[in-house]
Design an enzyme around this catalytic site. Structure first.
Site, mmCIF file in Angstrom:
data_model
loop_
_atom_site.group_PDB
_atom_site.id
_atom_site.type_symbol
_atom_site.label_atom_id
_atom_site.label_comp_id
_atom_site.label_asym_id
_atom_site.label_seq_id
_atom_site.Cartn_x
_atom_site.Cartn_y
_atom_site.Cartn_z
ATOM 1 N N ASP A 165 23.898 60.880 48.055
ATOM 2 C CA ASP A 165 23.647 61.609 49.147
ATOM 3 C C ASP A 165 23.729 62.959 49.246
ATOM 4 O O ASP A 165 23.216 63.673 49.847
ATOM 5 C CB ASP A 165 24.763 61.188 50.313
ATOM 6 C CG ASP A 165 24.579 59.814 51.053
ATOM 7 O OD1 ASP A 165 23.606 59.216 50.594
ATOM 8 O OD2 ASP A 165 25.427 59.228 51.671
ATOM 9 N N SER B 21 33.272 49.102 46.671
ATOM 10 C CA SER B 21 34.306 49.722 47.201
ATOM 11 C C SER B 21 34.382 51.223 46.572
ATOM 12 O O SER B 21 33.231 51.957 46.912
ATOM 13 C CB SER B 21 35.627 48.888 46.984
ATOM 14 O OG SER B 21 36.775 49.573 47.667
ATOM 15 N N LYS C 288 30.799 46.871 49.784
ATOM 16 C CA LYS C 288 32.111 46.465 50.320
ATOM 17 C C LYS C 288 32.458 47.955 51.196
ATOM 18 O O LYS C 288 32.678 48.882 50.317
ATOM 19 C CB LYS C 288 33.094 45.966 49.605
ATOM 20 C CG LYS C 288 34.503 45.983 50.216
ATOM 21 C CD LYS C 288 35.445 45.808 48.973
ATOM 22 C CE LYS C 288 36.818 45.354 49.784
ATOM 23 N NZ LYS C 288 37.603 46.864 50.340
#
Length: 593
Positions: free
Chosen positions: A328, A317, A342
């Protein structure tokens, strides 16, 4: 030329005017057709909505009449509240594991999970036989300050017997408003008399950063255990102390085993390390008005210091948002194992009678555009089971520097450290609380030990532990070899091969029979480490536990090695000059068990 200006006697208009009128008629026709289609579409939507509303009303009526008849005519007395809750829980479980009904009685626990705060004595408890025991008092809180120890058996609370009670019963009695007093009677191994403690409760705020410090002359480490309220501020304070006061030149953020928590805290944490205006995460779901993109809106505290983030299968999460966003944006190198996957957003909705619904409303998308959700709960197998996103549907995305990353579940590390398989023996020693019970006896015989960074489980201590295990008559386990042999035997019997090779099977069964002493030596390294962690925690609490456990840490060692030449491998990974494991699609095929 004159013909272009010729006026038609029959219509009284020129050719240009005729073309204009035809054009208007065509447009009017299209407009009419579009309007008709919109009306039909609206009617169809209205029809579908009416049909859906009728279906909902019909099934609610069926449920009500069924429940009424069941309550009236079932042979035994029923508990209406429990029946309804069971029905609700099973209904929500058919959607996903995160959509949950929160009854009024569980609201305090729910608030504790999100805020990390409650009123109580400050101790972890667990079930051990017929007793609930103190498994870990938090350093600096009432339980520890008043002298409660790990291993103490709770006999009574405020005069009420707690023997044979479960942990939720005991927890409810121990919790209460700050500044109120609770009387706890305990039985302590090694003590002849029962001990009674009058403990004043206080507001317990569990620090989500149980440890931070320098792991060598230039590298700092921050361990974050959960994303509870204000955890980002704790990380910021730790980072600034490491950088400004302890002169760290690079920092490792440890998110291993961190199950996640509050989205806002994850966004704030990423914002510390990326330029203002950077994309961090987006949420998209069925209710489009709730779709939102989150950017770094504050000035960062450091965008240049080398960062590494440690993750594991237990990182989920909010942990995945932090690790994935920093990956990223090419801001940190990710080390460890692929994270849990998740990528579902939950929102709490108020219900009647002070209850709430925690409902999945959207999915997370990190800056490259990939979703981190690993399991598609909307596509279930016939038996109701669900699986990973298939390899054929996994898509490629690009980081800010153009490095390849993939969706399909979780965050794949740039540097993969293979996780050592834990033996069945080690798992059994944990689950049957043998480590815990031995540490309780060890403390009675050893009032002091060396500091957490120097303590060793000597051969003498390990031999004592082996004798302790041997004395546990009820200790049982099966080796992984026995697990596989049992399956082989069942398959051979089913396929009619067993009888023809019965002697060979019986011989093999004797060969692989359990030998606890042999296995204790075979898995000595892992068992010794876990034993040391349990012992050190008794004397030096969470901080000591982390100091001890980090001494033989493969992920931490990989990060330190990476930082030994930050201009080399570290920059090479982030720039794409050195291939990253995150760009390998094959790491997506992972066993979820």
């Amino acid at each position: 030329m004159s013909s272009q200006n010729h006026t038609s006697e029959s219509t009284g208009v020129n050719n240009n005017t005729k073309l204009h009128i035809r054009s208007r008629f065509r447009r009017a026709g299209w407009i009419g057709m579009i309007s008709l289609l919109l009306l039909l579409s609206a009617g169809l939507v209205a029809f579908n909505n009416d049909e859906r509303n009728f279906t909902i009303a019909k099934n609610l009526d069926i449920f009500y009449t069924l429940f009424r008849e069941l309550n009236s005519y079932y042979v035994d007395e029923t508990n209406p509240e429990q029946l309804i809750k069971t029905g609700i829980d099973n209904m929500l479980e058919s959607l996903d594991p995160y959509t949950q009904y929160i009854p009024e009685s569980d609201m305090d626990d729910f608030k504790t999970m999100t805020t990390g705060e409650y009123g109580g004595i400050g101790a972890l408890i667990s079930k051990n036989g017929q007793y609930v025991v103190i498994s870990e008092p938090y350093e600096g809180f009432p339980a520890q300050k008043n002298g409660l120890r790990a291993g103490d058996r709770i006999l009574e609370i405020d005069g009420h017997s707690m023997v044979e009670k479960n942990t939720s019963d005991v927890s409810e009695k121990l919790k209460g408003p700050a500044s109120t007093t609770v009387k706890v009677k305990i039985e302590r191994p090694g003590e002849k008399k029962h001990l009674v403690f009058d403990i004043t409760r206080q507001k317990i705020q569990i620090n989500p950063v149980p440890y931070y410090g320098m792991v060598n002359n230039e590298t700092g480490l921050i361990v974050l255990s959960s994303f509870t309220q204000n955890c980002a501020d704790e990380v910021k304070q730790a980072f600034l102390d490491l950088r400004d006061n302890q002169h760290a030149k690079q920092v490792i953020i440890d998110l291993r085993g961190n199950p996640g928590g509050l989205l806002d805290e994850a966004i704030k944490m990423v914002n510390f390390f990326v330029p203002k205006g950077s994309d961090i995460v987006a949420t998209r779901g069925k209710v489009k008005q709730w779709d939102k993109s989150y950017k770094a809106i504050a000035q960062p505290i450091d965008t240049v210091m080398p960062l590494a983030v440690l993750i594991s299968r237990g990182s989920a999460s909010a942990s995945e948002i932090v690790a994935g966003a920093l990956q990223d944006l090419d801001r940190a190198v990710i080390i460890g194992q692929r994270s849990f996957g998740k990528g579902l957003v939950q929102t709490t909705r108020p219900l009647s009678y002070n209850t709430q619904l925690k409902v999945t409303t959207a999915k997370y998308y990190i800056p490259s555009g990939r979703c981190i959700q690993a399991i598609d709960y909307s596509q279930r197998n016939e038996d109701g089971s669900v699986g990973l996103v298939p390899d054929s549907l996994i898509k490629e995305f690009k980081t800010l520097n153009g490095r390849k990353v993939f969706d399909g579940g979780g965050v794949s590390p740039d540097v993969t450290i293979e996780q050592i398989q834990t033996s069945n023996l080690t798992i059994a020693l944990v689950l049957q609380q043998v480590f815990f019970d031995f540490a309780t006896e060890f403390v009675l015989k050893n009032p002091k030990i060396e500091s957490a960074d120097r303590f060793e489980v000597t051969d003498q201590v390990y031999d004592a532990f082996k004798e302790f295990v041997a004395s546990k008559m009820d200790f049982t386990y099966e080796s992984k070899t026995q697990d596989l042999f049992k399956k082989l035997k069942e398959t051979a019997t089913r396929e009619d091969y067993y009888n023809s090779a019965k002697q060979e099977f019986e011989h093999l069964e004797k060969v692989i029979a359990l030998d606890v002493k042999k296995d204790m030596e075979l898995f000595k390294s892992d068992i010794r480490e876990l034993l040391g962690m349990e012992i050190v925690k008794r004397y030096y609490y969470q901080r000591g536990f982390h100091i001890y456990s980090l001494r033989n840490d493969k992920e931490l060692d990989a990060a330190k090695k990476l930082f030994a030449n930050p201009q080399g491998e570290y920059k090479g990974l982030l720039s794409g000059l050195i291939p990253s494991h995150a760009g390998d699609k094959r790491v997506k095929s992972v066993d979820l068990n």
